[in-house]
Design a protein around this motif. Structure first.
Motif, mmCIF file in Angstrom:
data_model
loop_
_atom_site.group_PDB
_atom_site.id
_atom_site.type_symbol
_atom_site.label_atom_id
_atom_site.label_comp_id
_atom_site.label_asym_id
_atom_site.label_seq_id
_atom_site.Cartn_x
_atom_site.Cartn_y
_atom_site.Cartn_z
ATOM 1 N N GLY A 548 0.561 -1.109 -0.109
ATOM 2 C CA GLY A 548 -0.010 0.089 -0.070
ATOM 3 C C GLY A 548 0.928 1.197 0.013
ATOM 4 N N MET A 549 2.145 1.078 -0.417
ATOM 5 C CA MET A 549 2.897 2.500 -0.277
ATOM 6 C C MET A 549 2.595 3.312 -1.474
ATOM 7 S SD MET A 549 7.020 2.692 -0.952
ATOM 8 C CE MET A 549 6.551 2.896 -2.893
ATOM 9 N N GLN A 550 2.202 4.467 -0.950
ATOM 10 C CA GLN A 550 2.019 5.421 -2.014
ATOM 11 C C GLN A 550 2.866 6.528 -2.472
ATOM 12 O OE1 GLN A 550 -1.337 5.668 -3.201
ATOM 13 N NE2 GLN A 550 -1.665 3.666 -1.912
ATOM 14 N N PRO A 551 2.797 7.294 -3.683
ATOM 15 C CA PRO A 551 3.940 8.112 -3.852
ATOM 16 C C PRO A 551 3.775 9.233 -2.870
ATOM 17 C CG PRO A 551 2.151 7.737 -5.847
ATOM 18 C CD PRO A 551 1.789 7.029 -4.428
ATOM 19 N N GLY A 552 5.259 10.064 -3.131
ATOM 20 C CA GLY A 552 5.289 11.249 -2.276
ATOM 21 C C GLY A 552 6.593 11.006 -1.492
ATOM 22 N N ASP A 553 6.891 11.809 -0.410
ATOM 23 C CA ASP A 553 8.123 11.714 0.239
ATOM 24 C C ASP A 553 8.176 10.401 1.119
ATOM 25 O OD1 ASP A 553 8.947 14.134 -0.711
ATOM 26 O OD2 ASP A 553 8.287 15.325 1.012
ATOM 27 N N GLU A 554 7.026 10.185 1.904
ATOM 28 C CA GLU A 554 7.039 8.744 2.624
ATOM 29 C C GLU A 554 7.320 7.710 1.563
ATOM 30 O OE1 GLU A 554 6.229 6.211 5.531
ATOM 31 O OE2 GLU A 554 6.917 8.316 5.666
ATOM 32 N N GLY A 555 6.910 7.488 0.535
ATOM 33 C CA GLY A 555 7.028 6.471 -0.214
ATOM 34 C C GLY A 555 8.214 6.487 -0.836
ATOM 35 N N LYS A 556 9.167 7.615 -1.061
ATOM 36 C CA LYS A 556 10.506 7.741 -1.470
ATOM 37 C C LYS A 556 11.390 7.235 -0.311
ATOM 38 C CE LYS A 556 9.926 11.236 -5.111
ATOM 39 N NZ LYS A 556 10.332 12.625 -5.372
ATOM 40 N N ASP A 557 11.037 7.721 0.909
ATOM 41 C CA ASP A 557 11.915 6.990 2.249
ATOM 42 C C ASP A 557 11.669 5.616 2.205
ATOM 43 O OD1 ASP A 557 12.197 9.715 2.818
ATOM 44 O OD2 ASP A 557 11.178 9.771 4.544
ATOM 45 N N ARG A 558 10.522 4.961 1.916
ATOM 46 C CA ARG A 558 10.327 3.546 2.152
ATOM 47 C C ARG A 558 11.063 2.701 0.794
ATOM 48 N NH1 ARG A 558 4.373 1.484 3.075
ATOM 49 N NH2 ARG A 558 5.626 -0.599 3.029
ATOM 50 N N LEU A 559 11.083 3.517 -0.402
ATOM 51 C CA LEU A 559 11.948 2.889 -1.543
ATOM 52 C C LEU A 559 13.531 3.079 -1.176
ATOM 53 C CD1 LEU A 559 10.109 4.212 -4.570
ATOM 54 C CD2 LEU A 559 10.210 1.838 -3.733
ATOM 55 N N ALA A 560 13.910 4.043 -0.405
ATOM 56 C CA ALA A 560 15.168 4.302 -0.206
ATOM 57 C C ALA A 560 15.519 3.218 0.873
ATOM 58 C CB ALA A 560 15.603 5.549 0.351
ATOM 59 N N ALA A 561 14.938 2.874 1.830
ATOM 60 C CA ALA A 561 15.086 1.792 2.901
ATOM 61 C C ALA A 561 15.163 0.446 2.282
ATOM 62 C CB ALA A 561 13.891 1.896 3.782
ATOM 63 N N VAL A 562 14.393 0.079 1.395
ATOM 64 C CA VAL A 562 14.559 -1.153 0.664
ATOM 65 C C VAL A 562 15.926 -1.316 -0.030
ATOM 66 C CG1 VAL A 562 13.798 -2.764 -1.336
ATOM 67 C CG2 VAL A 562 11.925 -1.588 0.209
ATOM 68 N N LEU A 563 16.179 -0.129 -0.761
ATOM 69 C CA LEU A 563 17.484 -0.026 -1.399
ATOM 70 C C LEU A 563 18.694 -0.292 -0.731
ATOM 71 C CD1 LEU A 563 17.109 2.521 -4.096
ATOM 72 C CD2 LEU A 563 17.419 0.240 -4.591
ATOM 73 N N ALA A 564 18.590 0.245 0.793
ATOM 74 C CA ALA A 564 19.476 0.456 1.664
ATOM 75 C C ALA A 564 19.722 -0.763 2.160
ATOM 76 C CB ALA A 564 19.343 1.426 3.003
ATOM 77 N N ARG A 565 18.676 -1.442 2.803
ATOM 78 C CA ARG A 565 18.521 -3.003 3.567
ATOM 79 C C ARG A 565 19.290 -3.897 2.242
ATOM 80 N NH1 ARG A 565 13.746 -3.578 3.785
ATOM 81 N NH2 ARG A 565 13.491 -5.384 2.226
ATOM 82 N N ASP A 566 18.914 -3.905 1.098
ATOM 83 C CA ASP A 566 19.695 -4.760 0.266
ATOM 84 C C ASP A 566 21.108 -4.674 0.042
ATOM 85 O OD1 ASP A 566 16.679 -5.408 -0.210
ATOM 86 O OD2 ASP A 566 17.352 -6.650 -1.753
#
Length: 617
Positions: A548-566
């Motif tokens: 349920g991730m939506q566009p916007g700053d919060e969504g970008k933070d979650r995408l950044a978190a996925v990249l960082a974890r991997d």
């Protein structure tokens, strides 16, 4: 005063009851597929249009029905599965209530064509809104063909509530997977809007799991196999390294029936304790065989809740079985209690000790000499037990507890991202003074008169998060072009989501085109990753989007978190002095590095007073 209580008309009662059994198109798929399995089919084909609202068709090559059985199958509480109440507690079939066909026929137009193998001709029956329309003799293949049309045509509120996007196809695919998963010996096919979604051939369980989940999972499966007097457990669990934040690869079955149990889920999760990052979920595909007398499936019409007589004992067996499988990876220590070839340890004898070894000391040793300090630094606390050891009496488990409990200590008992980021701020001038490798991915340093212990992998994740967060915020992601495009295969749902959210993936550095219903052709990937890591990374991002991730700053933070974890997963088990120094220098830059995105502490501090207490025992 007139009487008020009256019996509801059959059509009204049937529509009300149908709401419990059929709440969306996926419910029809589930009931029809389970009927096909119970009918002894070897091949089942499912197709749908307009998310199942317009048409759901299920075709099988099972035993078929006689004309009389076909007609009675639409009557309420008509079933071939049980004849007395005792049969409910010795079930070997999916269905037994006799409600499914009656409920479906109450809210849709249903056509059934069926023939037994010993009959030359079959029968076709049409029922609309619980009203019998026609019955005729027809030429039809052996088996049964159900066509459910205009679902909820007489319940307009329910029909309007059905999602118009990809939600309904996604639910249909999930119900298809649940049934197909536990019958790898059968062939299954699923078509959505006349396009193939799954085409599964008979084979082994692992082959079926890969066929349903995707090729990425093939190398991450660990076999589970335990047999006791209470339960037999078979199946597979995922390696700890393949855990995800929201894992859709979790399936439990008892006697071939899919069920959900938060209680047994906890048994699996505790087996992975301290092996996977906080907030992530492992994959598992577990199949239990239990005496039917020891379980109760007659709890809810949808039959996904099961009550076990020996629940606590089975919980312990599940936990031990999963831990044993994880031990094969070396992630969990495993003790073999097999007595064959064991060494007998003699009993302690009373009496004086034969010989006391002499004490040896070096009277010239001075621990504060420069060469001794340098030797200790170079060894990196070499006398720590197996690379962890004790720091003023603090062993590895206590050190890990500090990392876990410091979340509560610093942010008042919770670890939400906003508070974690707020408490992550540090003065820009604060610097680490020297560093010692503790082994196991930890480093110790002094900072501002305090002892600081750093989890290097979490530190790397926090550093990468800030980097990717900035890149996504400024649209400055870097893409490396592939000389040879790579074709990746996904489920139809995931491939559709990849196409739908292409702009989000483009912002991360991905470039691809959709080739067909189940695959994409990748032409560019984020610069920090290798092509062999891309499919797992895409799955992690898909999980975040599907949650349920939506566009916007919060969504970008979650995408950044996925990249960082991997990205942090690729860090080595042991760090060179240069790698350790680079991480600590990055932590000294004043960024928000005290916590990861999801609130896990990157470092813990011990003031001088706290260290004194450790030595005062």
């Amino acid at each position: 005063m007139s009487d008020k209580i009256r019996l509801l008309p059959d059509t009204v009662a049937s529509q009300i009851a149908a709401g419990e059994v059929v709440n969306r198109p996926a419910s029809v798929v589930k009931e029809m597929m389970e009927n096909s399995v119970d009918a002894g089919a070897t091949t089942v084909t499912v197709s749908y249009r307009n998310g199942g609202k317009e048409l759901i068709r299920v075709v099988d090559d099972g035993e078929g029905m006689s004309p009389l059985d076909a007609r009675m199958a639409f009557d309420k509480h008509a079933t071939s599965k049980i004849t007395r109440i005792e049969d409910v507690y010795a079930l070997h079939t999916f269905g037994f209530r006799g409600e499914a066909l009656a409920s479906i026929a109450a809210i849709a137009h249903v056509e059934l064509s069926t023939r037994r193998r010993e009959d030359e001709l079959g029968v076709k029956i049409v029922v609309e809104g619980s009203r019998f329309q026609s019955q005729e003799t027809v030429v039809t293949p052996a088996g049964s063909q159900f066509a459910v049309k205009n679902l909820f045509f007489n319940v307009p509120a329910r029909r309007r509530a059905l999602d118009k996007s990809t939600t309904e196809p996604r639910h249909i695919a999930e119900e298809f997977r649940r049934v197909a998963m536990c019958h790898p010996e059968m062939a299954f096919a699923l078509y959505g809007e006349d396009a193939p979604v799954y085409n599964l051939t008979p084979g082994g369980l692992k082959q079926r799991i890969v066929g349903l989940m995707g090729k990425h999972i093939a190398g991450n499966l660990l076999e589970v196999g335990t047999e006791t007097s209470l339960v037999k457990i078979t199946g597979f669990v995922g390696k700890p390294s393949s855990s995800k934040q929201t894992n859709r690869e979790q399936y439990m079955y008892v006697n071939g029936r899919f069920f959900k149990s938060s209680y047994f889920h906890k048994a699996v999760m505790q087996a992975y304790e301290k092996l996977i990052p906080v907030g992530t979920q492992p994959s598992y595909f577990l199949f239990f065989e239990v005496d039917p007398d020891k379980i109760d499936v007659n709890i809810h019409p949808q039959k996904i809740e099961v009550r076990f007589d020996d629940g606590p004992a089975i919980w312990q067996i599940i936990h031990a079985s999963v831990r044993e499988s994880l031990a094969k990876t070396g992630a969990v220590s495993f003790m073999d209690f097999d007595e064959a070839g064991s060494v007998e340890i003699p009993l302690r004898k009373e009496g004086p000790i034969d010989r006391i070894p002499p004490a040896v000391s070096d009277p010239t040793y001075n621990p504060f000499r420069c060469e001794e300090v340098g030797r200790c630094s170079q060894a990196g606390f070499s006398d720590f037990e197996e690379g962890y050891g004790t720091l003023a009496g603090m062993d590895r488990d206590r050190l890990l507890e500090r990392f876990d409990s410091s979340v509560l200590e610093y942010i008042g008992g919770e670890a939400p991202r906003q508070q974690a980021l707020a408490f992550g701020e540090r003065p820009e001038e604060e610097k680490f003074c020297g560093a010692l490798a503790l082994g196991g991915g930890y480093a110790a340093s002094s900072c501002g008169g305090e002892l600081v212990v750093v989890d290097l992998r979490r530190a790397k994740e926090a550093i990468l998060f800030e980097r990717y967060r900035m890149m996504l915020g400024n649209d400055t992601s870097v893409t490396q072009k592939l000389m040879f495009p790579e074709v990746l295969v996904f489920s139809a749902d995931d491939a559709a989501l990849l196409a739908e959210r292409y702009e989000d993936f483009l912002a991360l550095g991905f470039e691809y085109v959709r080739r067909d219903e189940n695959s994409i052709e990748v032409t560019g990937i984020p610069a920090d990753f290798a092509i062999g890591e891309i499919q797992d990374l895409l799955y992690d991002v898909l999980d975040a989007l599907a949650d349920g991730m939506q566009p916007g700053d919060e969504g970008k933070d979650r995408l950044a978190a996925v990249l960082a974890r991997d990205g942090a997963k690729r860090m080595p088990a042991s760090y060179s002095e240069g790698e350790m120094t680079a991480i600590l220098e990055a932590l000294s830059d004043g960024g928000r590095y005290n916590y990861t995105y999801d609130g896990r502490p990157v470092l813990v501090r011990m003031a001088t007073d706290e260290i004194k207490k450790l030595f005062s025992r």
